[in-house]
Design an enzyme around this catalytic site. Sequence first.
Site, PDB file in Angstrom:
ATOM      1  N   TYR A   1       0.705  -1.341  -0.010  1.00  0.00           N
ATOM      2  CA  TYR A   1      -0.048   0.224  -0.315  1.00  0.00           C
ATOM      3  C   TYR A   1       1.068   1.110  -0.292  1.00  0.00           C
ATOM      4  O   TYR A   1       1.567   1.281   0.623  1.00  0.00           O
ATOM      5  CB  TYR A   1      -1.156  -0.018   1.358  1.00  0.00           C
ATOM      6  CG  TYR A   1      -2.335  -0.454   0.849  1.00  0.00           C
ATOM      7  CD1 TYR A   1      -2.598   0.891   0.261  1.00  0.00           C
ATOM      8  CD2 TYR A   1      -3.678  -1.057   1.589  1.00  0.00           C
ATOM      9  CE1 TYR A   1      -3.669   1.090  -0.353  1.00  0.00           C
ATOM     10  CE2 TYR A   1      -4.401  -1.356   1.069  1.00  0.00           C
ATOM     11  CZ  TYR A   1      -5.190  -0.278  -0.020  1.00  0.00           C
ATOM     12  OH  TYR A   1      -6.407  -0.394   0.164  1.00  0.00           O
TER      13      TYR A   1
ATOM     14  N   ASP B   1      -6.811  12.651 -25.402  1.00  0.00           N
ATOM     15  CA  ASP B   1      -6.270  12.018 -24.365  1.00  0.00           C
ATOM     16  C   ASP B   1      -5.467  10.837 -26.118  1.00  0.00           C
ATOM     17  O   ASP B   1      -7.060  10.192 -26.953  1.00  0.00           O
ATOM     18  CB  ASP B   1      -8.243  11.299 -24.463  1.00  0.00           C
ATOM     19  CG  ASP B   1      -8.179   9.675 -24.244  1.00  0.00           C
ATOM     20  OD1 ASP B   1      -7.021   9.126 -24.368  1.00  0.00           O
ATOM     21  OD2 ASP B   1      -9.398   9.849 -23.370  1.00  0.00           O
TER      22      ASP B   1
ATOM     23  N   ARG C   1      -2.568  -3.029 -18.557  1.00  0.00           N
ATOM     24  CA  ARG C   1      -3.674  -2.151 -18.093  1.00  0.00           C
ATOM     25  C   ARG C   1      -3.568  -1.286 -17.140  1.00  0.00           C
ATOM     26  O   ARG C   1      -3.263  -1.224 -15.974  1.00  0.00           O
ATOM     27  CB  ARG C   1      -4.964  -2.833 -17.285  1.00  0.00           C
ATOM     28  CG  ARG C   1      -5.466  -3.771 -19.113  1.00  0.00           C
ATOM     29  CD  ARG C   1      -6.878  -4.360 -18.134  1.00  0.00           C
ATOM     30  NE  ARG C   1      -7.751  -3.384 -18.779  1.00  0.00           N
ATOM     31  CZ  ARG C   1      -8.431  -3.194 -19.558  1.00  0.00           C
ATOM     32  NH1 ARG C   1      -7.932  -3.811 -21.134  1.00  0.00           N
ATOM     33  NH2 ARG C   1      -8.835  -1.978 -19.964  1.00  0.00           N
TER      34      ARG C   1
END
Length: 448
Positions: A54, A199, A234
């Site tokens: 984390y 984008d 991804r």
Amino acid sequence: MSAKSTLNQVDPKISEAMENELARQRDCLEMIPSENFTSMNVLHALGSVLTNKYSEGYPGKRYYGGNQFIDVIETLAIARAKALFKVPYANVQPYSGSPANFAVYAALCDRGDTIMGLNLTDGGHLTHGWKTSMTGQFFNSVPYHVKADGYIDVDEVRSLAIKEKPKLIWIGATAYSRALPFEEFSKIADEVGAYLAADISHIAGLVAAGAHASPAPYAHIITTTTHKTLRGPRGAMIMATERGLKKDPELGDKLDKAVFPGLQGGPHDNTTAGIAVALLEASTPEFREYGNQIVNNAKALAATLMKKGLKLVTNGTENHLILIDLTPFGNGKGVFAQEALDLAGIVVNKNTIPKEPSSPFYPSGVRLGTPAITTRGMKEQEMESIGSIIADVINEVKDYEMSGDKEVRMATMKKFRAEIKSNDAIKSARAKTLEICAKFPLYPGLES
Ligand code: DSN
């Protein structure tokens, strides 16, 4: 993936599905233009112990201990993104493209602000203001379109921008086969005082390879996924350009805060490492060659498809993508083509075409592209063979009629699926695609 994994004994069902998916990827021609095959080194980073950590916050400013090595990884990923795309700021934490785009809105817009993007059925993306996306509901979305020839209607963009005074203009697409006119958009954005966000999710690898112009000199912000032509895991990145920081010196801080804590929690550190590896790979001469070959392959494929009588939106391509317009055979036939091509071992997706006469679920087009098959090493010669196979398959399905009536449609699909399975031309197409795949091995030695 690891030699010591006991997944096949502990969870045989998942293990078997994974093996089947690897076999499918190996034995099919993957031609969905937003998919690709990462390198073994990217897969290694993704399937690593980094997934255990984390690290909310940013390098040097974390809310958890034990982040000294994660900091090394994220700092490298940021530096590589900045160098590759020639920008002064990058955030590599967005979980994927849609959250990255949401972060841009969160950083720059208030609810109700006017935004502009390419209409979805003209090739745009959901997050550029489409009505079913929160971006079309939270903001006053004014879509722009393509002209009858399939190219973006820059005159319409300009007149809409002058009339509507948007805060943010998007340039980018998911089903557009031509070069994006960054410079023209930049002038329009400047004229109305808007932020211009490019984008480049689909074309990031082409930009990195120099096979498509870069938006860096023109846009204020650049967003991209990392798994399409860029060939990483991804994930996504947001970058601010020199122009962006000149317009708003706090832009980088605003984007950082929008990603975390605005929209996300802890970054996926294994993905960040995968992105760093992919960015290193994308900065090599081999990748430049790869990016240019993607475009050469798409052009060769487009030429074969047109020679075989198929109609393409814009009559060709200058990037990685081709959009076949099936309306000369009737409306709504994309699903027949997609399913028959799937059986033939060619994976594509049905897609809307500009001025779609049917519906997004039963659209009249097929979208396909060359990034993944180019990764396998295929070149112009294979594109000619594949183009011929695609044309043969479409020839087998072109006479099926798509009805607007649900009952009739269900009966047609049932008949179509039964007939297509035993169609000899489709079986012969499948034999040919297997032969091509066998010549270009994918992930040799990998077990699942
Ligand atoms: N799903 C992506 C694509 O296929 O282009 C867009 O989000």
